[in-house]
Design an enzyme around this catalytic site. Sequence first.
Site, PDB file in Angstrom:
ATOM      1  N   CYS A  29       0.826  -1.204   0.000  1.00  0.00           N
ATOM      2  CA  CYS A  29       0.000   0.000   0.000  1.00  0.00           C
ATOM      3  C   CYS A  29       0.867   1.264   0.000  1.00  0.00           C
ATOM      4  O   CYS A  29       1.444   1.608  -1.023  1.00  0.00           O
ATOM      5  CB  CYS A  29      -0.991  -0.043   1.161  1.00  0.00           C
ATOM      6  N   ARG A  58      -2.019   7.473  -6.062  1.00  0.00           N
ATOM      7  CA  ARG A  58      -2.491   7.320  -4.683  1.00  0.00           C
ATOM      8  C   ARG A  58      -4.015   7.327  -4.625  1.00  0.00           C
ATOM      9  O   ARG A  58      -4.671   7.958  -5.448  1.00  0.00           O
ATOM     10  CB  ARG A  58      -1.980   8.474  -3.818  1.00  0.00           C
ATOM     11  N   ILE A  92      -7.158  -0.794   1.216  1.00  0.00           N
ATOM     12  CA  ILE A  92      -7.528   0.315   2.095  1.00  0.00           C
ATOM     13  C   ILE A  92      -6.932   1.602   1.524  1.00  0.00           C
ATOM     14  O   ILE A  92      -5.716   1.785   1.546  1.00  0.00           O
ATOM     15  CB  ILE A  92      -7.014   0.084   3.533  1.00  0.00           C
ATOM     16  N   ARG A  93      -7.784   2.467   0.989  1.00  0.00           N
ATOM     17  CA  ARG A  93      -7.311   3.696   0.322  1.00  0.00           C
ATOM     18  C   ARG A  93      -6.129   3.360  -0.584  1.00  0.00           C
ATOM     19  O   ARG A  93      -5.093   4.020  -0.568  1.00  0.00           O
ATOM     20  CB  ARG A  93      -6.909   4.755   1.346  1.00  0.00           C
ATOM     21  N   HIS A 167      -3.186  -5.350   1.256  1.00  0.00           N
ATOM     22  CA  HIS A 167      -2.579  -5.696   2.545  1.00  0.00           C
ATOM     23  C   HIS A 167      -2.673  -7.197   2.828  1.00  0.00           C
ATOM     24  O   HIS A 167      -3.594  -7.635   3.521  1.00  0.00           O
ATOM     25  CB  HIS A 167      -3.289  -4.944   3.672  1.00  0.00           C
ATOM     26  N   GLU A 169      -0.973  -8.841   4.901  1.00  0.00           N
ATOM     27  CA  GLU A 169      -0.730  -9.070   6.330  1.00  0.00           C
ATOM     28  C   GLU A 169      -2.015  -9.020   7.154  1.00  0.00           C
ATOM     29  O   GLU A 169      -2.032  -9.459   8.307  1.00  0.00           O
ATOM     30  CB  GLU A 169       0.291  -8.056   6.868  1.00  0.00           C
TER      31      GLU A 169
END
Length: 200
Positions: A29, A58, A92-93, A167, A169
């Site tokens: 990210c 972004r 996430i974003r 992500h 993780e």
Amino acid sequence: MSLIASRTALLEPLRDFVNVARKPIWGTCAGLILLADVVGGGGPKLEGFGGLAVEVRRNYFGRQVESFEADLDLPFLASGRGTVEPFHTIFIRAPVVSSLLLSSQPTSLPNTSSSAPDRPEVEILARLPARAKAVTGPGAGKSAGELREEGDIVAVRQGNVFGTAFHPELTGDGRIHGWWLGKVGKWVEGKKDAGEGVSE
């Protein structure tokens, strides 16, 4: 993150870690954004590390409330074992890789060696099938295949530099981590075989 790295005098050592020492590194990210040679998509100017000959945008999919989850096919995890189960990803974003740059293309980042002749080409490891256009555009409700689109680039690798827009993780699925640790292990063994120190 780059502001903190700059204020704590870590920005240059991190650039050296990636671009001079060429140590293995994985950015997820915001980490992908920091590793990109070129960053777009608005917002304040970002000083990154470089290391991936890509341009990223972004917040490509929108704000925090527009974060989402998706199952992706990741053939690189198969490692010659046939097919693999889809990998559940969390965005996430999230950024997206908007374009691949030539490995020999100079970067605007200071003290990086993106024009080094031994810099490998960027590999696209994963795409998110046409989600943004299929959800919001004139093709709403159609599949990526129906729209004849390959999808947004969300994972890339250039030698020992790896970046994901999502992500892994946060999923509890360790397959990508296992794959990456295998790549790092091979890099370490290669350095040992060449008589180079890898203690740093």
